[in-house]
Scaffold this active site. Sequence first.
Site, short mmCIF file in Angstrom:
data_model
loop_
_atom_site.label_atom_id
_atom_site.label_comp_id
_atom_site.label_asym_id
_atom_site.label_seq_id
_atom_site.Cartn_x
_atom_site.Cartn_y
_atom_site.Cartn_z
N SER A 1 0.86 -1.17 0.00
CA SER A 1 0.00 0.00 0.00
C SER A 1 0.90 1.23 0.00
CB SER A 1 -0.93 -0.07 1.21
OG SER A 1 -1.93 0.91 1.13
N HIS B 1 -2.69 -0.99 -3.46
CA HIS B 1 -3.85 -0.10 -3.29
C HIS B 1 -3.65 1.17 -4.11
CE1 HIS B 1 -4.42 -1.98 0.95
NE2 HIS B 1 -4.93 -2.72 0.01
N ASP C 1 -4.54 -4.31 5.84
CA ASP C 1 -4.82 -5.28 4.79
C ASP C 1 -3.57 -6.17 4.65
OD1 ASP C 1 -6.05 -6.62 2.73
OD2 ASP C 1 -5.74 -5.04 1.24
#
Lengths: 281, 193
Positions: B14, B41, B135
């Site tokens: 991310s 992401h 995540d």
Amino acid sequence: MVVKIGMDTEYRLTEVELEEIIQLILQKYGYDFRNYARTSLTRRIARCMNIANLKTLYELKYNLINESSFFTWFLETLTVNVTEMFRDPLFYKDLREKVLPALASYPIIKIWHAGCATGEEVFSMSILLHEAGLLNRAKLYATDLNPANLERARKGIISMEQIKDYTLNYIQSGGKNDFSTYYTAHYQSAIIRKEFRSNILFAQHNLAVDQVFNEFQLICCRNVMIYFNRELQNHVFRLFYNSLSPKGYLAIGIKESLLFTDVKEQFESVSAAARIYRRKN
Amino acid sequence: MQKQDIKMVVIGGSAGSLPVVMSLLEALPETFSFTVVIVIHRSKNVLSEMDKLLSHIRNVPNVHEPDDKEPILAHRVYLAPQNYHLLIETNKTFSLDYSEPISFSRPSIDVTFESVAQVYAQQTVGILLSGANTDGTKGVSEVIRHGGIGIVQDPNTAEYPVMPHAALLQNQAALCLPTSHITTFLKQLNDNI
Ligand SMILES: C[S@@+](CC[C@H](N)C(=O)[O-])C[C@H]1O[C@@H](n2cnc3c(N)ncnc32)[C@H](O)[C@@H]1O
């Protein structure tokens, strides 16, 4: 060690268990999920069980067999109903520039939105047609498997929370008007103005089992067939081929492709980036 | 470090992960016999050309965003498309899923890691990089639970340590490596074949 993190410590059905549930639903309720893509279907069932707080396969089966109201909820929750207005603005831009001018030559323009979810996509189409001066000649058919989606779609409700995104999408799609003239705002939700809904017929239609019901100049089926396996995709593509007038247009999701299907020779590409195709003859 | 017959390397990242992903791809030798899948992401409504960015790397075949039902090939680098979850079917094809974001993320690293682990089991390496959310924690445990190797970027070397830190807390069996060691690991994977 199994760690519980966030929402996702869910029951995962084995392939045999999944098969059992699919058969149960088919026998008892007539909905055919046999040719859905396995991985996402397994995740969706796990999600349903998680929300309903069902811990075992037995509990799931018990509810499916004995509670038809549970099934109503289950079906609503099982399908992926996520949608947006003017999703993938460049797709709508290509519709404006490459497809609508060609449709203008038809006295009556018939368009089918298959898997319309809660209507945001067909409302967007209606706005495009209005801006191209074609709405009064258009008949829009919007179908879905999921009755709860259709019920909401008929009311024309869209989420107020997402209005900002939708407005941005609309502008990126080449929209020149004030987007807020297309809906009336309430507190939590907005309603698409009646004149942009009166040409739309919402009806239940299951792509896995139902037949051709009309002939169309344009079919949009976006982000629906990704939940099907290749066999069912091929079946649905044939259904679309047979539902299109010669030279009719077919639009699929931005990450979907005709390349892996049986019908690829029968269509030509209109916009490679927006995944718009055209029936060859 | 035990070596297994690795067929799939799945990388999740991310915030702050892009430079690391770049250097991992640069470290890949000219021929490698596994598949690389990257889940990063990205913000939702910005048109992103990350595939082009990542493709601008010497030696590596073009980074490609797969279409639905596309067969998974070896010696390829795939990037999860923006706004879809990327899943893998048992017949080794991709399938895309436009369902709700998970932990505010779509694509979700957890979803792809779990799906890869179910299909590739002990032939999987899962690598989790820098990020500002959690995540990937569940994904790394799924990779390890199915017999694969879980690698987490050393939080001290991560621009955003939250994500690797969370994953290490929950996964004692994960290897905690600085970027340079992860690249060495990838190179060795290939030597072993
Ligand atoms: C992710 S939504 C797509 C909505 C919209 N087309 C879009 O792209 O924003 C998928 C829809 O497909 C519907 N669907 C799933 N299986 C179907 C089937 N067999 N026949 C008709 N619709 C189906 C679901 O109920 C859901 O509303």
